[in-house]
Design an enzyme around this catalytic site. Structure first.
Site: not given
Lengths: 751, 233
Positions: A54, A103
């Site tokens: 990430h 998200h």
């Protein structure tokens, strides 16, 4: 017991939970070799989050480089990739910054908070560039509309975006919503934010100047999103209360609104040297990135971090993803002014450390040194993987499964209504009516227009607005990308580019959110590599640089990945926003004109999907030169006031475009299709097409403009009446179109 | 602005609480109508001598506890409440309406929308009373289009209060073509007995320009109404 640097040096053989933190053995060994000892548990916390997929982009980096190496020359680009968000010059001293981010996983676990904090995170990215956030958009994908889990996830996601964005006072001006069974268990929640600033006010994430203060401001730090840290805590401290922590953060949009106004006053007062938002990896990320880009050193006393839960341990403070926090670097002379502005907005602010020239990031806890690392090794020198990739085993067979073999309908009227009421093409009003599209008073166009359009102005209260405008659109079609990820990514760009152009705006720059399955699967990695290559090539041809974006991997359930779903956002500019082109048919007695050619293209189409549940063949052909010429016609025509209304032709083909154009203002039309094959004319999804309306007296001039750009131009008929009539084929009252279009989502999700 | 007469520069205060969102829009609408917009800060006990006050929409203090419940205790409100009782024209839209009810300048309360969702849409509204400080430029019975955007806009009050409002002509606006939130009697806005304090859920400040906001300029009347009152002072 605190795992200090001293203790780490004395206990080199102590086993550490690097694997539980998602680190590979060779990555852990590299940390040991960088430090010349084992890391402390706090250092391990920092490296494990900073080197995660990430934060480090370790699997995607080698491919993403093409966005730089193939970048077209652009005079508009002020800040490119690598910062919190890209910045482009939009004229008259104004700059715009925009970015889209995923998200996805949090939104599946906890739809409301996951989606809400997705909005909050991207808004802080925009703030950290020195800009006032001025609008948001969201690109959403869910499993089948009837799937039970979709009924759990979708209302929560929409409510989360609505709650956070509305409370924040940012208009939501567009986005996408699509359904496909491949997203069951992996919904996509991609949030975009755009901000405005004066060109000379750009802020960067950097911590220069030894002696400058490091200020943490905004919300207090709590135990949010630190599932990983509990591994460390339970390994180091045998304390049960720290073993179970919530994995999803909780958002407070009220605090974020205060932060926005507070930051803008701080920028206006010029008391900020560098600034960084706290997102994933929280304090770890902000301190290492600021230090790495500044003089190189920083000293932080973690005891000074204001806590919501006083029992938090240093590892947890470092990994906490508590929302609504920012970190600034401030000179000692300006610190009082800085604190006074924060106090005026009731924003807690605390000096937690200062910049040094030691080249080391040093953190203390209860007087002991618990972190002592070269910050660049965590921020910039993470692992880089050249993951293997190859074409999926079934790809050739998938492409050979040509939809031209599918039986075609006899009743085209019924087919249009079936498509118009299908989940992907039905009215999205159930969703969009939950978003405030008017706040701030600069919204010129919003859903269901092809692009959101904003008037530029008023970064600070009381300033006069300008007549310049911005346009923004996001697009992405997972089915096209599944059939051909190279072409699919290009088609996503082409559609967003076209959607910006149909409002009359000149496309300027690109952001992207690349949603894929696991990079450890070579077939997924091939999809990713192809999509990036396709997007980079197309950006080069269309002359629009990628300014930033986000990669989301591991969108899969078991071994089944989602369709590769590159979502592309394009930002455009209108020199005079009063010249923007309205959506759809705006008045009767206008000539209806189709721009662009139509071929027999049904691979990945809505018709094949809805009527046959079929996915095969190849997506529509990409013709970037045609896209560029089409956009040139649309922009010039808007500048010259030659077109009255417009609509992009894409999903569902001309038939759906005509129906949506009628629905925009309740104005019907009578048209004649240019070719002999009505089915292809109505439902093919050939790219590089748009529908426009022209006053009869302007048609000649408009046709000349099209001829000059070699854009095919077909007069189809005239607007007016209360029905959509396709000569010799069908007639449908606009009221019937509307009833069909608007019934679908309320029937599933409630009125 | 085309279609506008230039008014004398009456001074209209626009209040900002922490979490106020539509303050810039309100100030712009005042400016476009030819007035002077004066920023008022929640923490100041100072109305700066303004001629009228606009309480804009938003989520003041996060709307924690209850919409408007904390704002009514702001230092500025300590000045505003007696001034309004003494006749100062005050308009509250959306959150501003909620604050006026919490401050007991207007009766009743605004509760969660019947549909339980936030609703943003262009709403037809009928002007029921064109004699208040803020509606003089409309005609009684006039139908106008204004956006609504709220999650808690369902007007409720006890039966006696509703009956008194209806009898006294204090219902200023009523929803037409579908009630967006389940308000009693389709009430969109009300006024106090004196007619100087008006609260409504729709947003006139988002319907003043051709270019932006709702597809209507029907909100201009609020601003021209109030500014006209001060032309001949």
């Amino acid at each position: 017991m605190i795992d200090s640097v001293k203790r780490a040096a004395e206990t080199p053989e102590e086993p550490q939970p690097y694997a539980e933190l998602g680190m590979k053995l060779d990555e852990y060994d590299r940390v040991r070799s960088i430090l010349g000892r084992r890391p402390t548990s706090s250092e391990l916390a920092i490296y494990s989050v900073m080197w995660s997929e990430h934060c480090s982009y370790k699997s995607s980096k080698v491919h993403l480089r093409q966005f730089g190496t193939k970048a077209p020359k652009s005079e508009a680009l002020l800040v490119g990739m690598g910062e919190n968000a890209g910045v482009v010059d939009v004229g008259d001293g104004w700059a715009a910054t925009f970015k889209i981010e995923s998200h996805n996983h949090p939104s599946y676990v906890e739809p409301h908070q996951g989606a809400a904090t997705g909005v909050g995170g991207i808004v802080r990215d925009i703030m950290s560039m020195g800009a006032r956030p001025v609008a948001v958009m969201d690109a959403l994908r869910f499993g089948g509309v009837d799937a039970p889990d979709t009924r759990r996830v979708l209302p929560g996601v929409v409510e989360g975006i609505s709650f956070y964005g509305n409370c924040l006072g940012l208009p939501n001006i567009g986005g996408e919503l699509a359904f496909d069974p491949c997203y069951i268990g992996n919904p996509l929640v991609n949030a975009l934010c755009v901000g405005l600033l004066r060109k000379d006010q750009i802020k960067l994430a950097t911590a220069p100047g030894p002696g400058n203060k490091v200020v943490l401001f905004g919300a207090r730090t709590g135990p949010d999103g630190i599932g990983g840290a509990s591994v460390l805590a339970s390994a180091t401290f045998e304390d049960e209360s720290h073993a179970k922590r919530p994995a999803v953060q909780v958002g407070d949009p009220f605090m974020e609104k205060l932060l926005i106004e507070c930051c803008l006053e701080l920028f206006e007062a010029d008391v900020v040297v560098g600034i960084q938002d706290l997102g994933a990896a929280g304090v770890s990320c902000a301190t290492t990135e600021l230090a790495a880009k500044g003089t190189g050193g920083m000293r932080v006393d973690l005891n000074l971090v204001p806590l919501r839960d006083p029992s938090l341990l240093p590892e947890e403070i470092l990994m906490s993803e508590s929302q609504e926090r920012m970190m600034a670097v401030v000179t000692p002379e300006d610190i009082d002014a800085f604190m006074a502005i924060c106090a005026r907005w009731d924003v807690p602010a605390t000096v937690i450390g200062e910049v040094t020239d030691t080249g080391r990031l040093v953190m203390t806890w209860n007087g002991e040194v618990i972190v002592d690392i070269p910050p660049g090794t965590a921020a910039d020198e993470g692992p880089v993987y050249e993951r293997p990739f190859h074409e999926p085993a079934g790809q050739a067979a998938l492409n050979a499964d040509d939809p031209l073999r599918l039986p075609r309908p006899a009743d085209l009227r019924a087919t249009l209504l079936e498509l118009l009421g299908s989940a992907n093409l039905a009215s999205k009003e159930w969703v969009t009516s939950q978003y405030d599209r008017y706040v701030r008073g600069n919204t010129v166009l919003a859903m269901p227009a092809d692009a959101g359009v904003l008037r530029i102005g008023e970064v600070m209260p009381g300033a006069e607005e300008t007549n310049r405008g911005l346009a923004l659109a996001t697009d992405g079609n997972g089915r096209y990308a599944k059939l051909d990820p190279y072409a699919g990514a290009q088609l996503a760009l082409a559609e967003a580019y076209r959607n910006v152009a149909v409002t009359g705006a000149r496309p300027l720059a690109v952001t992207n959110c690349l949603n894929f399955g696991s990079p450890e699967d070579p077939e997924v990695m091939w999809q990713f590599a192809e999509a990036v290559r396709g997007l980079a090539d197309a950006c080069k041809t269309l002359g629009v640089p990628v300014t930033g974006g986000n990669v989301s991997f591991y969108n899969q359930t078991g071994s089944t990945a989602i369709h590769p779903t590159p979502v592309v956002g394009v930002l455009g500019v209108l020199d005079d926003v009063r010249r923007r082109v309205r959506h759809g048919f705006t008045a009767p007695e206008l000539k209806v004109v189709l721009l662009g050619d139509t071929a027999e293209e049904f691979g990945g189409s809505e018709w094949a999907h809805v009527a046959h549940g079929h996915l095969g063949g190849l997506p529509p052909a990409v013709d970037l030169e045609a896209e560029r010429s089409l956009a040139a016609v649309l922009v010039e025509a808007a500048e010259q006031g030659l077109i009255e209304g417009s609509h992009d032709v894409s999903d569902g083909g001309l038939a759906v475009a005509l129906a949506e154009a009628c629905l925009a203002q309740g104005v019907g039309a009578t048209v004649q299709l240019p070719g002999d094959d009505a089915f292809t004319g109505l439902f093919s999804e050939s790219a590089a097409r748009a529908l426009v309306t022209v006053r009869p007296e302007s048609f000649e001039a408009f046709a000349e403009l099209c001829a000059r750009h070699e854009v095919p131009c077909y007069g189809l008929g005239t607007t007016g009446g209360a029905a959509l009539r396709v000569e010799g084929t069908f007639e449908i009252p606009v009221d019937e179109l509307r009833a069909t279009h608007e019934a679908t989502l309320p029937a599933v999700f409630g009125a | 602005m085309e279609g506008y007469e230039t008014m004398s520069a009456a001074r209209v205060g626009v209040v900002t609480f922490p979490g106020t969102l539509d303050d810039q829009d309100a100030a712009r609408a005042v400016r476009h109508a030819g007035g002077e917009a004066v920023p008022l800060w929640h923490a100041d006990r100072d109305l700066k001598g303004v001629d009228a006050v606009f309480l804009p929409g938003g989520f003041s203090y996060g709307d924690y506890l209850r919409c408007g419940a904390i704002s009514r205790f702001a230092p500025l409100m300590e000045e505003l409440i007696p001034a309004a009782r003494a006749g100062l024209p005050v308009l509250g839209t959306c959150n501003g309406f909620q604050i006026l009810c919490e401050a007991h300048l207007l009766p009743g309360a605004l509760t969660r929308n019947q549909g339980l969702h936030y609703v943003c849409r262009d709403q037809r509204v009928r002007v029921e009373n064109a004699t208040t400080a803020w509606t003089g430029d409309y005609a009684e019975g006039q139908e106008i289009l204004l956006p609504v955007k709220h999650g808690e806009g369902r007007y409720v009050a006890d039966q006696e209060t509703i009956a008194a409002l209806e009898a006294g002509g204090q219902v200023v606006f009523r929803y037409l073509g579908g009630n967006p939130n389940g308000s009693l009697n389709d009430i969109a806005g009300i006024t106090n007995e004196a007619g100087n304090v008006v609260g409504l859920m729709p947003h006139p400040e988002h319907a003043v320009e051709d270019l932006t906001g709702a597809p209507s300029v029907d909100g201009r009347g609020f601003f021209t109404s109030i500014l006209k009152r001060f032309v001949n002072l």
